[in-house]
Design an enzyme around this catalytic site. Structure first.
Site, PDB file in Angstrom:
ATOM      1  N   THR A  14     108.932  51.838 -23.285  1.00 56.21           N
ATOM      2  CA  THR A  14     107.615  52.452 -23.103  1.00 56.21           C
ATOM      3  C   THR A  14     106.635  51.491 -22.457  1.00 56.21           C
ATOM      4  OG1 THR A  14     107.943  53.945 -24.951  1.00 56.21           O
ATOM      5  CG2 THR A  14     105.674  53.453 -24.412  1.00 56.21           C
ATOM      6  N   SER A  62     115.102  52.375 -24.419  1.00 56.97           N
ATOM      7  CA  SER A  62     115.999  51.639 -25.335  1.00 56.97           C
ATOM      8  C   SER A  62     116.736  52.539 -26.320  1.00 56.97           C
ATOM      9  CB  SER A  62     115.252  50.527 -26.073  1.00 56.97           C
ATOM     10  OG  SER A  62     114.602  51.012 -27.214  1.00 56.97           O
ATOM     11  N   THR A  95     110.824  50.117 -28.112  1.00 59.51           N
ATOM     12  CA  THR A  95     110.710  49.889 -29.551  1.00 59.51           C
ATOM     13  C   THR A  95     111.887  50.464 -30.350  1.00 59.51           C
ATOM     14  OG1 THR A  95     109.429  51.928 -29.791  1.00 59.51           O
ATOM     15  CG2 THR A  95     108.178  49.883 -29.524  1.00 59.51           C
ATOM     16  N   ASP A  96     112.569  51.489 -29.778  1.00 62.89           N
ATOM     17  CA  ASP A  96     113.522  52.256 -30.588  1.00 62.89           C
ATOM     18  C   ASP A  96     114.688  51.419 -31.133  1.00 62.89           C
ATOM     19  OD1 ASP A  96     111.995  54.500 -30.313  1.00 62.89           O
ATOM     20  OD2 ASP A  96     113.214  55.412 -28.761  1.00 62.89           O
TER      21      ASP A  96
HETATM   22  N1  ASP Z   1     111.986  55.423 -26.369  1.00 62.56           N
HETATM   23  C1  ASP Z   1     111.213  54.233 -26.056  1.00 62.56           C
HETATM   24  C2  ASP Z   1     112.189  53.068 -25.970  1.00 62.56           C
HETATM   25  O1  ASP Z   1     112.667  52.657 -26.980  1.00 62.56           O
HETATM   26  C3  ASP Z   1     110.205  54.011 -27.109  1.00 62.56           C
HETATM   27  C4  ASP Z   1     109.359  52.783 -26.955  1.00 62.56           C
HETATM   28  O2  ASP Z   1     109.616  51.900 -26.190  1.00 62.56           O
HETATM   29  O3  ASP Z   1     108.361  52.707 -27.710  1.00 62.56           O
HETATM   30  O4  ASP Z   1     112.474  52.600 -24.903  1.00 62.56           O
END
Ligand code: ASP
Length: 319
Positions: A14, A62, A95-96
């Site tokens: 993100t 991610s 973050t995932d």
């Molecule tokens: N779906 C995103 C990822 O993990 C979520 C994020 O980065 O906050 O790449």
């Protein structure tokens, strides 16, 4: 030796995401903005002595993280850490699965310098994106002389690879170190440390991985899956996985690693047939405490997803 370089590796997420409208923090596409552009958007910090070098290692959401990206990432981190003038490394990441990547890198690399994963909960196009501040904070940690090991930095909080867990779906401060508490905080570029940089006896690199450059082809990495105990849990899932050739199973148990009797019976059968089984807990805090007579070993405090990484690496060792 004066260490003069901070290397910033981009993997997507993100933090590199874009949306059609600045007010949209959900309907965006992750992994769109290149790492050079993200770095170029950061303000130069007065007194910042290090040169920043950026490199795009991957460009993915991610949630889709895979072993191929992990292998390349570990190899690039290893490459940069062999350069004596590199002070530390920052990795931008979604973050995932950030906590899984953090644990993987910590275990295979055991870096003597800081390797700092950072992220964002809002895309780069947001009205008030959190990514730039997180990157600056991560650079502050990577520049810190006493820092070492893989850590995560988000919303001004420094977490160890072992303890960090994403605990919130939306809040900017989406991570927690649970019982262990954070290593510290980043405040206006300065670190306020609450405890020592971690040295954990469980963070042992698998002896099979002597040379990161020779990490085997991901297609040959051991297959380990996660199952969960819950009301009404049964044996079918485990039986299907065993029939499909799974080599390891991590079970996210209830409470102190307790298991529904039907699931437990299937896991014991799997274990007896040679599948390695490890018991973690689906509780966010605490660890599975062993008790007399346990047949399925506990995860040594690792969450289910990190226990899966640990078991996969252990199986690589045993191969
Ligand atoms: N779906 C995103 C990822 O993990 C979520 C994020 O980065 O906050 O790449």
């Amino acid at each position: 030796m004066t260490r003069k370089k901070i290397v910033i590796l981009g993997t997507g997420g993100t933090i590199a995401g874009t949306a059609a409208h600045a007010s949209d923090n959900l309907g965006y596409t992750a992994a769109q903005v290149g790492i050079d552009q993200l770095v170029a958007g950061l303000p130069t910090v007065a007194g910042q002595a290090c040169e920043w070098i950026s490199e795009q290692v991957a460009q993915i959401d991610s949630k889709d993280m895979d072993f191929g990206v992990w292998r390349v990432l570990a190899q690039r981190v290893d490459h940069w850490l062999t350069q004596p003038d590199v002070q530390g490394i920052v990795i931008t990441h979604g973050t995932d699965t950030l906590e899984e990547t953090a644990w993987f890198l910590q275990t295979v690399l055991e870096p003597d310098r800081p390797v700092v994963l950072t992220c964002a909960m809002r895309p780069a196009t947001a009205l008030a994106p959190d990514g730039p501040q997180n990157m600056l904070d991560a650079v502050a940690v990577a520049s810190h002389g006493g820092a070492h090991g893989v850590v995560a930095v988000c919303a001004g909080v420094i977490h160890s690879a072992r303890d960090v867990q994403k605990v919130h779906t939306y809040r900017l401060d989406a991570f927690s170190s649970a019982d262990a508490g954070p290593i510290g905080y980043v405040e206006e570029g300065s670190l306020r440390l609450m405890r020592d940089w971690p040295r954990d006896s469980v963070d042992k690199a698998p002896s099979a991985i002597k040379n990161i450059a020779d990490l085997p082809d991901p297609a040959s990495w051991p297959r380990v899956e996660i199952v969960m105990s819950h009301a009404g849990a049964g044996a079918g899932g485990v039986r299907a996985l065993v029939a499909d050739g799974v080599q390891g199973l991590v079970v996210a148990g209830t409470g102190n690693g307790t298991l529904h009797h039907a699931l437990e019976a299937a896991l014991l059968q799997a274990q007896a047939s040679g599948v390695r089984v490890v018991r973690a807990t689906r509780c966010l805090e605490g660890r599975v405490l062993p008790k007399h007579g346990d047949v399925i070993p506990h995860s040594q405090g690792l969450s289910p997803v990190k226990a899966r990484v640990a078991l996969m690496l252990a199986l690589m060792d045993a191969a």
